[in-house]
Structures are given as C-alpha cells and as structure tokens.
Design a protein around this motif. Structure first.
Motif, PDB file in Angstrom:
ATOM      1  N   TYR A   1      -6.090  33.559  60.489  1.00 40.54           N
ATOM      2  CA  TYR A   1      -4.982  34.506  60.588  1.00 40.54           C
ATOM      3  C   TYR A   1      -5.360  35.606  61.577  1.00 40.54           C
ATOM      4  CZ  TYR A   1      -3.102  32.475  56.285  1.00 40.54           C
ATOM      5  OH  TYR A   1      -2.586  31.610  55.347  1.00 40.54           O
TER       6      TYR A   1
ATOM      7  N   TYR B   1      -4.078  39.516  62.578  1.00 38.63           N
ATOM      8  CA  TYR B   1      -3.283  40.711  62.346  1.00 38.63           C
ATOM      9  C   TYR B   1      -3.655  41.731  63.419  1.00 38.63           C
ATOM     10  CZ  TYR B   1      -1.230  39.791  57.737  1.00 38.63           C
ATOM     11  OH  TYR B   1      -0.467  39.299  56.700  1.00 38.63           O
TER      12      TYR B   1
ATOM     13  N   PRO C   1      -1.522  47.367  59.251  1.00 40.18           N
ATOM     14  CA  PRO C   1      -1.664  46.092  59.956  1.00 40.18           C
ATOM     15  C   PRO C   1      -0.364  45.284  59.963  1.00 40.18           C
ATOM     16  CG  PRO C   1      -3.527  46.464  58.491  1.00 40.18           C
ATOM     17  CD  PRO C   1      -2.512  47.519  58.179  1.00 40.18           C
TER      18      PRO C   1
ATOM     19  N   TYR D   1       1.181  41.284  60.762  1.00 37.40           N
ATOM     20  CA  TYR D   1       0.893  39.872  60.950  1.00 37.40           C
ATOM     21  C   TYR D   1       1.293  39.425  62.355  1.00 37.40           C
ATOM     22  CZ  TYR D   1       1.835  34.833  60.740  1.00 37.40           C
ATOM     23  OH  TYR D   1       1.887  33.487  61.022  1.00 37.40           O
TER      24      TYR D   1
ATOM     25  N   TYR E   1      -7.418  41.916  64.279  1.00 38.70           N
ATOM     26  CA  TYR E   1      -8.290  41.363  63.246  1.00 38.70           C
ATOM     27  C   TYR E   1      -8.105  39.846  63.151  1.00 38.70           C
ATOM     28  CZ  TYR E   1      -8.565  46.207  61.545  1.00 38.70           C
ATOM     29  OH  TYR E   1      -8.750  47.560  61.438  1.00 38.70           O
TER      30      TYR E   1
ATOM     31  N   SER F   1      -8.820  32.613  55.654  1.00 40.89           N
ATOM     32  CA  SER F   1      -8.423  32.694  54.253  1.00 40.89           C
ATOM     33  C   SER F   1      -7.710  31.413  53.853  1.00 40.89           C
ATOM     34  CB  SER F   1      -7.489  33.896  54.049  1.00 40.89           C
ATOM     35  OG  SER F   1      -6.981  33.923  52.733  1.00 40.89           O
ATOM     36  N   VAL F   2      -7.819  31.097  52.564  1.00 40.95           N
ATOM     37  CA  VAL F   2      -6.966  30.040  52.039  1.00 40.95           C
ATOM     38  C   VAL F   2      -5.560  30.603  51.928  1.00 40.95           C
ATOM     39  CG1 VAL F   2      -8.864  28.933  50.831  1.00 40.95           C
ATOM     40  CG2 VAL F   2      -7.511  30.680  49.658  1.00 40.95           C
ATOM     41  N   THR F   3      -4.592  29.723  51.836  1.00 37.20           N
ATOM     42  CA  THR F   3      -3.227  30.153  51.629  1.00 37.20           C
ATOM     43  C   THR F   3      -2.894  29.980  50.154  1.00 37.20           C
ATOM     44  OG1 THR F   3      -0.968  29.931  52.448  1.00 37.20           O
ATOM     45  CG2 THR F   3      -2.185  27.901  52.069  1.00 37.20           C
TER      46      THR F   3
ATOM     47  N   ASN G   1      -2.603  33.634  45.320  1.00 36.35           N
ATOM     48  CA  ASN G   1      -3.684  34.576  45.014  1.00 36.35           C
ATOM     49  C   ASN G   1      -4.658  34.745  46.166  1.00 36.35           C
ATOM     50  OD1 ASN G   1      -2.659  35.057  42.473  1.00 36.35           O
ATOM     51  ND2 ASN G   1      -3.826  33.406  41.545  1.00 36.35           N
ATOM     52  N   SER G   2      -4.275  34.310  47.346  1.00 40.31           N
ATOM     53  CA  SER G   2      -5.153  34.509  48.494  1.00 40.31           C
ATOM     54  C   SER G   2      -5.135  35.987  48.878  1.00 40.31           C
ATOM     55  CB  SER G   2      -4.703  33.653  49.663  1.00 40.31           C
ATOM     56  OG  SER G   2      -3.369  33.953  50.002  1.00 40.31           O
ATOM     57  N   LYS G   3      -6.160  36.405  49.608  1.00 42.93           N
ATOM     58  CA  LYS G   3      -6.217  37.798  50.001  1.00 42.93           C
ATOM     59  C   LYS G   3      -6.826  37.912  51.381  1.00 42.93           C
ATOM     60  CE  LYS G   3     -10.615  38.458  47.599  1.00 42.93           C
ATOM     61  NZ  LYS G   3     -11.323  39.159  46.494  1.00 42.93           N
ATOM     62  N   LEU G   4      -6.533  39.007  52.053  1.00 41.75           N
ATOM     63  CA  LEU G   4      -7.057  39.270  53.387  1.00 41.75           C
ATOM     64  C   LEU G   4      -8.339  40.078  53.279  1.00 41.75           C
ATOM     65  CD1 LEU G   4      -3.748  40.326  55.184  1.00 41.75           C
ATOM     66  CD2 LEU G   4      -4.901  38.120  55.322  1.00 41.75           C
TER      67      LEU G   4
ATOM     68  N   PHE H   1     -10.700  41.986  55.729  1.00 41.83           N
ATOM     69  CA  PHE H   1     -10.761  42.465  57.104  1.00 41.83           C
ATOM     70  C   PHE H   1     -12.194  42.780  57.513  1.00 41.83           C
ATOM     71  CE2 PHE H   1      -6.291  43.282  58.206  1.00 41.83           C
ATOM     72  CZ  PHE H   1      -5.679  43.240  56.966  1.00 41.83           C
ATOM     73  N   GLY H   2     -12.524  42.454  58.769  1.00 42.81           N
ATOM     74  CA  GLY H   2     -13.745  42.954  59.384  1.00 42.81           C
ATOM     75  C   GLY H   2     -13.408  44.198  60.182  1.00 42.81           C
TER      76      GLY H   2
END
Lengths: 111, 114
Positions: free
Chosen positions: A34, A36, A44, A46, A87, A91-93, A96-99, A101-102
């Motif tokens: 992904y 962003y 952020p 998408y 960014y 991630s999985v889709t 309950n997936s979550k982002l 960030f680095g």
C-alpha cells in the motif's frame, strides 16, 4: 516495526516523473503493498495498492517486482502539490488489518 | 461526503493536566482508529475499534491514555495526566470495510504539552 525500507528523501522537477522506491524483502504471500501520502498538516491519504501485478489509477502507478521484494510508486507528471511524505506499507487485507507506518520518504517537487 | 471530523484542532496544556480529543467518523464507517504521530515520525496506531468493541489496543499506554466509542459512532481519546512526550498529532481515521485501502484520516488534533 515497519516492514519496509525507503530512502529518507528525494526531489524531482515539476512536470517530470517521480519514481519512489520501496524495499519489502520480508513480504509474505498474502500481504499487499500500500502507498499513502501525507501533505503537510493533513492526515495521510490513500494512493494505490497491489499484490503482485502492476496497478494504475488516476493518481499513480505501482510497479512490483516479480519476486515482490521491492516496488516503485510512479507519479507520472509531478506537480508542486505532490510535495509530501510518501509511505510504503505492507499489510494483509481484511476487516482487522491495520496500517503500520514507517518514516516514509519526503518528496520535494521543485519548480 | 463529509470527512472524518476532529476537535480541537490545536491544544496546549501543562504537564500533568488532562486533555480529551473527539472524533466523528465518516457516516456508516464501522472501524475507527486513533493514531499518534510524533514530529518527524510516521503515525503509530494507538487503538482500533470495530463498532463499539476494541480490536487492538496493544500500543495504547493504558496508565494514562483511554479511549471509548460508546455508541459505535463518535469516539473520545483522553490523556490523563499528560507528559511532555505526549506532544504529538493525534489522528483519527475510519473505514467502512476495515481494509487498508479504505481508511480515511482526519486532519488531526495537535497537542503541545509544556
């Protein structure tokens, strides 16, 4: 910890293509890539995502290598408004997936 | 369509004081997130709600931070007592499906603790 590595910054000239690299050598088979971006003082936003095929939408193109260990976000004709932190996230889709960030890469578009 | 609304936009408090941030997600979005973004870093997830239930609060400092979403719509994030290191932008986000490509962020609430 973020599972991606991005250079801290890059710049490009207005009107030219901006190619933003991302390494994700430990990506799992069910994880998507992904992108962003975050413009100064905003939340952020998408941009695009992909699993293994290249993807294109009205904002950008995403090129994923065949081994899926790296990808490139392409802004075909960068404008000053594209100056932002970008960014790359894996991630999985699903519900309950979550982002995670680095630090992202700061793109500066110069006139 | 209205975006994710947050208030206040800016807040300055002294250490050991308390503060609360409010978030109104996009209508119909079941999933709500609170992120903390310290200057120069990417956002860090504090808590994720699915309707009014907590999905993930593993990175929420529970000794001083609390969050609720009582009716499955609006949410409040509270810090009590605040520390200097809590100075950050607190971002609320919401999602219809919960997938990463459907997450929409608000503009954030900027907190300075002095």
């Amino acid at each position: 910890d973020a599972k991606t590595t991005q250079p801290p910054s890059m710049d490009c000239a207005e009107g030219r293509a901006a190619n933003l690299p991302c390494n994700h050598s430990t990506i799992s088979g069910n994880e998507y890539v992904y992108w962003y971006r975050q413009i100064h003082s905003q939340g952020p936003q998408y941009i695009i995502h992909g699993l293994k095929n290249n993807e294109t939408n009205e904002m950008a193109s995403l090129i994923i290598t065949e081994d899926r260990k790296s990808s490139t976000l392409i802004l075909p004709h960068a404008t000053l408004r594209d100056t932002a932190v970008y960014y790359c996230i894996v991630s999985v889709t699903g519900a309950n997936s979550k982002l995670t960030f680095g630090k992202g890469i700061t793109l500066s578009v110069r006139p | 369509e209205a975006g994710v609304a947050q208030s206040p936009r800016y807040k300055i408090i002294e250490k050991r004081q308390s503060v609360a941030f409010w978030c109104n997600p996009i209508s119909g979005h079941a999933t709500l997130y609170w992120y903390q973004q310290i200057l120069g870093q990417g956002p860090k997830l504090l808590i994720q709600f699915q309707n009014n239930g907590v999905v993930d609060d593993s990175q929420l400092p529970k000794d001083r931070f609390s969050a609720e979403r009582l009716k499955g719509v609006d949410s409040t994030l509270k810090i009590q007592p605040a520390k200097l290191e809590d100075s950050a932008v607190y971002l609320c986000a919401s999602s219809l499906k919960g997938s990463p490509n459907t997450i929409y962020f608000g503009e954030g609430s900027w907190l300075t603790v002095v």
